[in-house]
Design a protein around this motif. Structure first.
Motif, PDB file in Angstrom:
ATOM      1  N   HIS A   1      10.261 -34.377  99.075  1.00 14.68           N
ATOM      2  CA  HIS A   1       8.977 -35.090  99.120  1.00 14.68           C
ATOM      3  C   HIS A   1       7.956 -34.292  99.920  1.00 14.68           C
ATOM      4  CE1 HIS A   1       6.028 -38.291  99.188  1.00 14.68           C
ATOM      5  NE2 HIS A   1       5.979 -38.252 100.513  1.00 14.68           N
TER       6      HIS A   1
ATOM      7  N   HIS B   1       3.388 -33.147  99.962  1.00 19.70           N
ATOM      8  CA  HIS B   1       2.046 -33.120  99.369  1.00 19.70           C
ATOM      9  C   HIS B   1       1.586 -31.701  99.658  1.00 19.70           C
ATOM     10  CE1 HIS B   1       2.458 -37.502  99.443  1.00 19.70           C
ATOM     11  NE2 HIS B   1       2.873 -37.364 100.681  1.00 19.70           N
TER      12      HIS B   1
ATOM     13  N   HIS C   1       5.782 -43.783  97.263  1.00 19.93           N
ATOM     14  CA  HIS C   1       6.168 -44.077  98.649  1.00 19.93           C
ATOM     15  C   HIS C   1       6.611 -45.539  98.700  1.00 19.93           C
ATOM     16  CE1 HIS C   1       2.922 -40.962  99.513  1.00 19.93           C
ATOM     17  NE2 HIS C   1       3.904 -40.482 100.241  1.00 19.93           N
TER      18      HIS C   1
ATOM     19  N   HIS D   1      10.680 -42.156 101.667  1.00 13.86           N
ATOM     20  CA  HIS D   1      10.807 -42.933 102.904  1.00 13.86           C
ATOM     21  C   HIS D   1      11.920 -43.983 102.883  1.00 13.86           C
ATOM     22  CE1 HIS D   1       7.531 -40.634 104.286  1.00 13.86           C
ATOM     23  NE2 HIS D   1       6.657 -41.164 103.442  1.00 13.86           N
TER      24      HIS D   1
ATOM     25  N   ASP E   1       7.637 -34.106 103.726  1.00 11.94           N
ATOM     26  CA  ASP E   1       6.369 -34.801 103.596  1.00 11.94           C
ATOM     27  C   ASP E   1       5.249 -33.754 103.730  1.00 11.94           C
ATOM     28  OD1 ASP E   1       4.631 -36.883 103.115  1.00 11.94           O
ATOM     29  OD2 ASP E   1       5.399 -38.176 104.709  1.00 11.94           O
TER      30      ASP E   1
HETATM   31 ZN   LIG Z   1       4.234 -38.713 101.533  1.00 11.32          ZN
END
Ligand SMILES: [Zn+2]
Length: 659
Positions: free
Chosen positions: A68, A70, A217, A254, A305
């Motif tokens: 995961h 971005h 998420h 998460h 993340d």
């Molecule tokens: Zn995220």
């Protein structure tokens, strides 16, 4: 026996295959043909190779899977640290994204992130961002494998003005990349609290239609789960299930706050979970029950993340934290042993992304996604061989991302001897710093202006006002009420409030005052019938005195959509004053002029008696002077006189109170 041919043979390595049997070849080989692994171990040694690379003393393992991220947010690394999630996200990240995120921004951020991930042994990642098409293009050019998920939100984003537009963008994107050897395109409804049930359902249907995963998420914070219980009557997982999300192949980031029933629901839906240790720690979201989810059979991968909440994309750090956190939070040092942690970062992570058939282990038939580690460095010697699991402990607890020397993805070398082959590292460093300088300049001008900061988090409407105003003290309410009920005045309307004001001031007085007001409307019996809250930024007040005070000032009103705590942490005022009062308010006509009469009883700061405020909108000095005379007569009827020691809003009386 006829020998088979391969393009490349890696020999003499410790091959940590991460296959389901956790096979390790002590002095093993890996044969690669085209984009695939064709043989591993003793069988590979028999291959006739176009090129042979001696990996003596080194470890070959599968490329790591970052479950995961971005990725373009590498450009926002270090933008704002040590803030609460809402202040960080709504006060900094989103305003900067609105101003800066465009295809060029995401291309640069993606190249930077890919360079960093290749350096730390990642060959596959799951992304979620805007302009995902540009991210996919850049990632494919860098040679990495990725699940690229186009964000869909219920409000406008940097790449779409509406949910319908972002959904159309996602559909177009997914269709265009279908069948690509490196990229799997997918929809990403951002989170249940930023989407609607219709968006969740539409995204799930889109993913099913194209048979691609869906990235989202879920249950990141306790607050999200509490809100879901309050608003939807159930926690997050059953709620998204009810709206058809699990019809798709879900990758859920998460899942920090999930109970056993929810974990079973994730397992039954074959949903993958991305555990993000650093991000959850840094934003104080909590620690996901990763060991419990794994025990129940959920595919739990490990993610970094985005770099804005981590602040790096170092998977070695994450897999070590995953192992350590499981122990530290359970009191059980056997929880998530090193071998399982490495499986989470490789084979299990690939399954969480629904790409387990392609990558995540070194097995014949899978794509050639692998890394070569040098574990012969000072911090990683000596090595013990009495326990076959020793190598996992070396990799998880002692190795660093800088021990990765070579990286191959889809049969193509992306790094040899720590030199990047598909990206220009020096150029990226330079361009990233230039981008940061532009964001610095933007925030620099914003941070010096309270108004700019107010506009950045939700807009503000300006209202210029001129008013004649008088304040006075009265020992009791009776004389005022008696006059208001007499023939002297006509009451147009009246209301009753309980008002809570928080006044913030700033080091620079030119910034004015910011007031957060919460009004409770009270009925005749004093019961609360409703509430509203709003922010008022009052510019510097200009005053003229002639019996009454003529106040001229600019005011900006904004709806207060966040908590006082949010605004306090976001605006960082120099001082705070609290005023709490009971206000009765009348619009009256007196001698042909309309006035507002406020009868205030101060609760905080506690004051004897009552305060009367009489005011009227005005437009000129002459008008204000005329009204001042009428107001003075009204005050005389009330049995009091103007008291210009009381400031507008009573904030001065509250000096020293509050914080
Ligand atoms: Zn995220």
């Amino acid at each position: 026996m006829a020998t088979s041919a391969c393009d490349l043979l890696l020999t003499n390595a410790v091959v940590v295959t991460m296959d389901p049997q956790f096979t390790v070849h002590r002095s093993g080989s890996v044969a690669v043909r085209g984009d695939a692994i064709v043989a591993v171990g003793p069988e590979a040694a028999a291959f006739d190779a176009g090129e042979t690379v001696d990996c003596r003393g080194r470890v070959i393992m599968p490329g790591l899977v970052n479950a995961h991220t971005h990725v373009p947010m590498t450009l926002l690394r270090g933008l704002a640290d040590d803030l609460r999630l809402d202040v960080w996200l709504m006060g900094y990240v989103m305003p900067v994204e609105r101003a800066f995120v465009n295809p060029d921004f995401v291309r640069l951020g993606t190249s930077l992130g890919c360079a960093e991930m290749i350096r730390s042994g990642v060959t596959c990642f799951a992304d979620m961002y805007y302009f995902e098409d540009a991210i996919a293009e850049t990632t494919a050019a860098a040679g990495l494998r990725a699940l690229c998920a186009q964000t869909v939100l219920r409000f406008p984003t940097p790449d779409a003005t509406s949910f319908e537009e972002s959904l159309a963008r996602a559909r177009d994107f997914i269709g265009r990349w279908k069948g690509h050897p490196l990229i799997v395109a997918a929809p990403a409804p951002h989170a249940p609290y930023t989407c609607t049930p219709e968006i969740l359902r539409a995204c799930a249907e889109l993913a099913v239609e194209f048979d691609v995963p869906l990235h989202i998420h879920l249950s990141e914070t306790a607050l999200e789960v509490e809100d879901s219980r309050r608003v939807n009557g159930m926690p997050v997982i059953p709620w998204v299930k009810k709206h058809g999300l699990f019809d798709a192949k879900v990758l859920a980031a998460h899942c920090v706050h999930v109970d056993d029933g929810e974990m079973r629901a994730l397992k039954n839906a074959n949903a993958g979970v991305a555990h993000n240790p650093s991000s959850n720690l840094k934003l104080a979201a909590g620690v996901a029950p990763a060991a419990r989810m794994l025990a129940l059979g959920v595919n739990v991968g490990i993610g970094t993340d985005g770099a804005a909440s981590n602040n790096d994309l170092d998977m070695f750090e994450e897999l070590r934290l995953a192992a350590l956190l499981a122990k530290g939070t359970s009191g059980d040092p056997t929880a998530i042993p090193a071998r399982l942690a490495l499986a989470m970062a490789t084979r299990i992570g690939a399954s969480a992304l629904h790409l387990g058939h392609l990558t995540g282990s070194i097995e014949a038939g899978k794509r050639a996604d692998l890394v070569v580690l040098d574990l012969d460095r000072l911090h990683n010697v000596p090595a013990f061989h009495h326990d076959a699991n020793g190598v996992y402990g070396q990799i998880v607890y002692a190795a660093k991302s800088t021990d990765v020397v070579d990286v191959m993805c889809n049969g193509r070398w992306l790094m040899r001897d720590r030199r990047l082959l598909t990206l220009d590292e020096a150029g990226l460093r330079r361009a990233a710093q230039e981008a940061a300088s532009r964001v610095d300049a933007f925030l620099g001008t914003r941070e010096v202006s309270v108004l700019q900061k107010l506009v950045a988090v939700g807009g503000a409407v300006e209202q210029e006002s001129f008013e004649a105003q008088v304040k006075a003290r009265v020992p009791s309410a009776e004389p005022v009420l008696a006059v208001l009920n007499s023939d002297h005045v006509t009451i147009v309307r009246s209301s009753h409030y309980h008002q809570f004001d928080t006044y913030w001031s700033f080091d620079d007085p030119e910034q004015g005052w910011l007031r957060y007001r919460e009004d409770e409307f009270l009925d005749a019996a004093g019961a609360v019938t409703g509430a509203r809250s709003r922010l008022t930024l009052t510019g510097r007040t200009r005053e003229d005195h002639f019996g009454a005070v003529l106040l001229s000032r600019s005011r900006y009103y904004a709806p207060a959509t966040h908590s006082t705590r949010f605004y306090r942490e976001y605006f960082r005022p120099a001082a705070e004053r609290i005023v709490e009062k009971d206000r009765r308010r009348w619009l009256v006509a007196f001698r042909g002029v309309e006035f507002y009469v406020h009868l205030d009883r101060l609760i905080v700061p506690a004051q004897e008696g009552f305060f009367v405020e009489v005011k009227s909108r005005t437009w000129s000095r002459r008008d204000a002077r005329d009204k001042a005379a009428v107001i003075a007569d009204l005050l005389a009827l009330f049995g009091t006189r103007p008291d210009d020691t009381i400031s507008d809003g009573y904030a001065d009386l509250a000096a020293g109170e509050g914080r």
